[in-house]
Design an enzyme around this catalytic site. Sequence first.
Site, PDB file in Angstrom:
ATOM      1  N   ASP A 174      25.332 -34.060   4.345  1.00  0.00           N
ATOM      2  CA  ASP A 174      25.607 -33.626   2.973  1.00  0.00           C
ATOM      3  C   ASP A 174      26.625 -34.585   2.367  1.00  0.00           C
ATOM      4  O   ASP A 174      26.963 -35.604   2.969  1.00  0.00           O
ATOM      5  CB  ASP A 174      26.125 -32.188   2.972  1.00  0.00           C
ATOM      6  CG  ASP A 174      27.569 -32.115   3.453  1.00  0.00           C
ATOM      7  OD1 ASP A 174      27.942 -32.959   4.292  1.00  0.00           O
ATOM      8  OD2 ASP A 174      28.311 -31.246   2.990  1.00  0.00           O
ATOM      9  N   GLU A 209      23.746 -21.198   2.641  1.00  0.00           N
ATOM     10  CA  GLU A 209      23.422 -22.622   2.543  1.00  0.00           C
ATOM     11  C   GLU A 209      22.726 -22.959   1.232  1.00  0.00           C
ATOM     12  O   GLU A 209      22.967 -24.008   0.649  1.00  0.00           O
ATOM     13  CB  GLU A 209      22.555 -23.055   3.732  1.00  0.00           C
ATOM     14  CG  GLU A 209      23.321 -23.153   5.045  1.00  0.00           C
ATOM     15  CD  GLU A 209      24.508 -24.107   4.966  1.00  0.00           C
ATOM     16  OE1 GLU A 209      24.504 -25.023   4.126  1.00  0.00           O
ATOM     17  OE2 GLU A 209      25.451 -23.934   5.762  1.00  0.00           O
ATOM     18  N   TYR A 257      18.654 -31.332   4.853  1.00  0.00           N
ATOM     19  CA  TYR A 257      20.015 -30.838   5.104  1.00  0.00           C
ATOM     20  C   TYR A 257      20.003 -29.361   5.471  1.00  0.00           C
ATOM     21  O   TYR A 257      20.577 -28.941   6.485  1.00  0.00           O
ATOM     22  CB  TYR A 257      20.953 -31.046   3.896  1.00  0.00           C
ATOM     23  CG  TYR A 257      22.163 -30.158   4.050  1.00  0.00           C
ATOM     24  CD1 TYR A 257      23.201 -30.521   4.896  1.00  0.00           C
ATOM     25  CD2 TYR A 257      22.202 -28.879   3.457  1.00  0.00           C
ATOM     26  CE1 TYR A 257      24.265 -29.675   5.131  1.00  0.00           C
ATOM     27  CE2 TYR A 257      23.263 -28.031   3.693  1.00  0.00           C
ATOM     28  CZ  TYR A 257      24.292 -28.430   4.530  1.00  0.00           C
ATOM     29  OH  TYR A 257      25.321 -27.583   4.782  1.00  0.00           O
TER      30      TYR A 257
END
Length: 369
Positions: free
Chosen positions: A141, A40, A123
């Site tokens: 996102d 991520e 996020y």
Amino acid sequence: MKDLKKAEDLRVRLISWYADNARPLPWRETHDPYLIWISEIMLQQTQVATVIPYYLKFSKRFPTIKRLAEASLEEVLALWSGLGYYKRARQVKQSAEQIIKGFDGLIPRVHKDLLSLPGIGKYTAGAILSIAYDLNYPILDGNVMRVLSRVFAMDEVLNAKGVQNKLWSLAEKILPEKKAGMFNQALMELGALICLPSGKKSLCHDCPISESCEAHQKDLVSQLPKLPEKREKVKIQQVMFLLLEKKGFLILQRPDDVLLKGMWELPGKEISDQPHQEAAYQILKEDFAVDGNPHYLSSLSHSITYRAITCHVYLIHVSGEVKKSLMNRLESRTLEYRWIQRDELQDLPHSSLIDKVMLLLDPVQKDLF
DNA sequence: AAATCGGGGTT
DNA sequence: AACCCAGATTT
């Protein structure tokens, strides 16, 4: 409620579509929260195709959070070289240490704890919690913003705070009660494969939720989302030197208070409007105490955020008195310097500009050494 | 709210 | 050459 019915319909179709169309990505083969976290971070503002080789290298070199915490920052940055946004690498390393110390080496499963770690925002926290721990947290996102702004035909410019809040709220509302991780990934996957940015053609005819999409119904897809204006690009010229001696070429380490802090680079300098040939000669003499005529190799383009850099690369052999003069000048500066061979670069933190110069070198390399 | 941080895939 | 990418952080 119309929105609720829409949400339920959307969930079913999207999950079903994802089951058939999900790309096989390396970080989808693991359930390790540590590796999902790493993926991520790497994926922040970075395309999937770019991340894959870095993720594979990283997970091999630092297979556990402990190994990452024990590694040197330099090694982490070296591995990150070329991926960009190098603060991410520093923060990932720092977070690993914090997690070993404060969270018993386990990636937190509490939203607030995740947000306390450097490099993890709303996020990324939502992504880790939903994907790694299957907890019910939304994500928002670039992909999800595009999908939602079209499904709900939001015509406001996206960057405003109020619009962002609205989008987060929608992302939360459409979340299913179970399998949030899969749903979140499906939403992003749709944005990546089907619901493409305007400019590319959106593939609405293949979209599983086009019937629920207001923008599709009103033929507004190509106009949404409305994006904020971007900062104008600044053109910059610079000269850069390959200073060659028997044992290799010279590299310098950038200071701590500038762009690309601490990264190694070729010596060089930004120039103004003057011809770069003249500038090269002058800078070599004044900044590096090298009196000689550098040989023009080639020019290349490189862009860093809003900067469009044109880099003129010069080459000069240094030895004897010329080299002595150069060394004197280098010693009088506080900057770190090294003479290295080409294959040593991969072990040092460096931006991709220097890699481009190395590639430039291939056709003439046999004449150099 | 706006600026900053890298670099490249895609069109 | 423009757009934008599984954003976060600072100003």
